[in-house]
Write a protein that holds these residues in place. Structure first.
Motif, short mmCIF file in Angstrom:
data_model
loop_
_atom_site.label_atom_id
_atom_site.label_comp_id
_atom_site.label_asym_id
_atom_site.label_seq_id
_atom_site.Cartn_x
_atom_site.Cartn_y
_atom_site.Cartn_z
N GLY A 168 0.82 -1.20 0.00
CA GLY A 168 0.00 0.00 0.00
C GLY A 168 0.85 1.25 0.00
N PRO A 169 0.27 2.35 0.50
CA PRO A 169 0.99 3.64 0.48
C PRO A 169 2.31 3.57 1.24
CG PRO A 169 -1.29 3.90 1.25
CD PRO A 169 -1.03 2.44 1.13
N TRP A 201 5.09 -0.33 8.79
CA TRP A 201 5.36 -1.76 8.89
C TRP A 201 6.82 -2.01 9.28
CZ3 TRP A 201 3.08 -6.42 9.09
CH2 TRP A 201 3.88 -7.53 8.88
N ARG A 202 7.73 -1.37 8.55
CA ARG A 202 9.16 -1.56 8.84
C ARG A 202 9.48 -1.12 10.27
NH1 ARG A 202 9.32 0.16 3.37
NH2 ARG A 202 9.66 2.32 3.96
#
Length: 157
Positions: A100-101, A108-109
């Motif tokens: 996604g964006p 996430w990271r």
């Protein structure tokens, strides 16, 4: 006449609340769905702005959705009946994915790195909780905290 001293209870500053969130890693997520309330224990990591955690697909995600839902999250430190600290976070819960964006991928990271500081095998083939495949984060928008301490000299403060 009671011999039990009355506790002194005070509000915590935002900085004190953040310190409690940073040094703990288990709290309770409170949410509502279909006119019901629920609360569940979860592990988390706090980065100063967000609480990152993991869950599995189920009631929490059905109730909170994937994009945003207001929730409360509570963390306690308890040494005794009149010796404790409690912090409540009110904010929005968002699920985080690795697609996604760009903001979502960056979240996430960041979340994976933070969660691996707690459980190094998170999101690897050696993950001790592979069913908890959904990452979420909660914006620490509103923090409130209280502390109880035994009154000095046996008299209420």
């Amino acid at each position: 006449m009671s011999s039990t001293p009355k506790p002194h209870i005070r509000s915590l500053s935002r900085e004190e609340c953040e310190s409690i969130l940073a040094r703990n890693h288990v709290g309770r997520l409170a949410y509502s769905w279909n006119e019901h309330l629920d609360i569940e224990p979860l592990h988390y990591v706090f980065d100063g702005e967000w609480l990152y955690g993991r869950t599995s697909h189920g009631a929490k995600l059905t109730a909170t959705g994937e994009l945003w839902r207001p929730v409360a999250f509570e963390v306690d430190e308890v040494e005794g009946i009149f010796s404790w600290r409690s912090v409540v976070v009110h904010g929005g819960l968002y699920t985080v994915t690795d697609d996604g964006p760009e903001w979502r991928q960056e979240a996430w990271r960041t979340g994976v790195e933070l969660l691996r500081s707690l459980i190094p095998e998170s999101f690897t083939s050696d993950d001790p909780m592979p069913a908890r495949s959904v990452m979420f984060r909660i914006a620490a928008q509103d923090l409130t905290g209280r502390e109880a301490t035994p009154a000095r000299g046996g008299a209420p403060v």
